[in-house]
Design a protein around this motif. Sequence first.
Motif, PDB file in Angstrom:
ATOM      1  N   GLN A  68       0.753  -1.038   0.096  1.00 54.87           N
ATOM      2  CA  GLN A  68       0.023   0.059   0.084  1.00 54.87           C
ATOM      3  C   GLN A  68       0.902   1.153   0.025  1.00 54.87           C
ATOM      4  N   GLU A  69       1.857   1.316   0.753  1.00 58.19           N
ATOM      5  CA  GLU A  69       2.784   2.407   0.955  1.00 58.19           C
ATOM      6  C   GLU A  69       3.519   2.594  -0.584  1.00 58.19           C
ATOM      7  N   ALA A  70       3.810   1.523  -1.380  1.00 57.91           N
ATOM      8  CA  ALA A  70       4.317   1.826  -2.491  1.00 57.91           C
ATOM      9  C   ALA A  70       3.489   2.079  -3.474  1.00 57.91           C
ATOM     10  N   GLN A  71       2.150   1.695  -3.421  1.00 62.61           N
ATOM     11  CA  GLN A  71       1.198   2.216  -4.396  1.00 62.61           C
ATOM     12  C   GLN A  71       1.140   3.803  -4.170  1.00 62.61           C
ATOM     13  N   GLN A  72       1.153   4.211  -3.001  1.00 61.74           N
ATOM     14  CA  GLN A  72       0.896   5.408  -2.432  1.00 61.74           C
ATOM     15  C   GLN A  72       2.037   6.599  -3.188  1.00 61.74           C
ATOM     16  N   ILE A  73       3.257   5.945  -2.889  1.00 64.30           N
ATOM     17  CA  ILE A  73       4.452   6.661  -3.256  1.00 64.30           C
ATOM     18  C   ILE A  73       4.441   6.859  -4.953  1.00 64.30           C
ATOM     19  N   LEU A  74       4.130   5.760  -5.478  1.00 64.33           N
ATOM     20  CA  LEU A  74       3.942   5.950  -7.072  1.00 64.33           C
ATOM     21  C   LEU A  74       2.763   6.382  -7.505  1.00 64.33           C
ATOM     22  N   ASN A  75       1.819   6.702  -6.739  1.00 59.95           N
ATOM     23  CA  ASN A  75       0.482   7.101  -7.364  1.00 59.95           C
ATOM     24  C   ASN A  75      -0.142   6.071  -8.161  1.00 59.95           C
ATOM     25  N   VAL A  76      -0.226   5.007  -7.899  1.00 59.14           N
ATOM     26  CA  VAL A  76      -1.008   3.853  -8.701  1.00 59.14           C
ATOM     27  C   VAL A  76      -1.889   3.196  -7.961  1.00 59.14           C
ATOM     28  N   SER A  77      -3.325   2.905  -8.488  1.00 57.01           N
ATOM     29  CA  SER A  77      -4.263   2.410  -7.658  1.00 57.01           C
ATOM     30  C   SER A  77      -4.056   0.756  -8.023  1.00 57.01           C
ATOM     31  N   LYS A  78      -3.802   0.335  -9.271  1.00 53.75           N
ATOM     32  CA  LYS A  78      -3.727  -1.007  -9.801  1.00 53.75           C
ATOM     33  C   LYS A  78      -2.350  -1.205 -10.116  1.00 53.75           C
ATOM     34  N   LEU A  79      -2.012  -2.489 -10.147  1.00 51.53           N
ATOM     35  CA  LEU A  79      -0.782  -2.918 -10.544  1.00 51.53           C
ATOM     36  C   LEU A  79      -0.432  -3.016 -12.206  1.00 51.53           C
ATOM     37  N   SER A  80      -0.534  -2.047 -12.835  1.00 53.18           N
ATOM     38  CA  SER A  80      -0.155  -2.143 -14.258  1.00 53.18           C
ATOM     39  C   SER A  80       1.509  -1.637 -14.565  1.00 53.18           C
ATOM     40  N   PRO A  81       2.208  -2.722 -15.175  1.00 53.55           N
ATOM     41  CA  PRO A  81       3.629  -2.356 -15.297  1.00 53.55           C
ATOM     42  C   PRO A  81       3.883  -1.010 -16.018  1.00 53.55           C
ATOM     43  N   GLU A  82       2.832  -0.624 -16.905  1.00 48.01           N
ATOM     44  CA  GLU A  82       3.360   0.698 -17.775  1.00 48.01           C
ATOM     45  C   GLU A  82       2.952   1.907 -16.916  1.00 48.01           C
ATOM     46  N   GLU A  83       1.750   1.826 -16.015  1.00 48.70           N
ATOM     47  CA  GLU A  83       1.676   3.081 -15.338  1.00 48.70           C
ATOM     48  C   GLU A  83       2.575   3.102 -14.058  1.00 48.70           C
ATOM     49  N   ILE A  84       3.238   1.995 -13.574  1.00 50.20           N
ATOM     50  CA  ILE A  84       4.284   1.944 -12.601  1.00 50.20           C
ATOM     51  C   ILE A  84       5.360   2.517 -13.146  1.00 50.20           C
ATOM     52  N   GLN A  85       5.901   2.360 -14.364  1.00 45.56           N
ATOM     53  CA  GLN A  85       7.012   2.466 -14.840  1.00 45.56           C
ATOM     54  C   GLN A  85       6.985   4.086 -15.257  1.00 45.56           C
ATOM     55  N   LYS A  86       5.885   4.525 -16.008  1.00 46.59           N
ATOM     56  CA  LYS A  86       5.639   6.023 -16.490  1.00 46.59           C
ATOM     57  C   LYS A  86       5.880   6.757 -15.178  1.00 46.59           C
ATOM     58  N   ASN A  87       4.951   6.433 -13.899  1.00 53.21           N
ATOM     59  CA  ASN A  87       5.239   7.292 -12.589  1.00 53.21           C
ATOM     60  C   ASN A  87       6.581   7.164 -12.260  1.00 53.21           C
TER      61      ASN A  87
END
Length: 126
Positions: free
Chosen positions: A57-76
Amino acid sequence: MAKYLAQIVVMGVQVVGRAFARALRQEYAASQAAAQARGRSGQESAAASSITGISLQEAQQILNVSKLSPEEIQKNYEHLFKVNDKSVGGSFYLQSKVVRAKERLDEELSIQKKEEKQQSQQNTET
């Protein structure tokens, strides 16, 4: 007068007691549902959290992602890493938090892929 005051106090305590008991039951039910949903993957995810030192949850908050999509994670990740670069006046501490968050989310993605692979193998066996 004291009789009415005592009745009000008793009634108030009963109302608060019932509300507290109901909240406790709801929390217990939610906890049980979450534990069942996590199942085996929850153990691996918890192990990954303890290894990386950051929760999912903390990692998702830091990178501002709600679902685990590799593209969104990489972009953020790329955006936040550049913004917090020391050469442009950013914070090395924040930059390291961004890196740790990405590592944690990448670990979670690999756990999910492994589970999907196991489920597909089980489905083909049956």
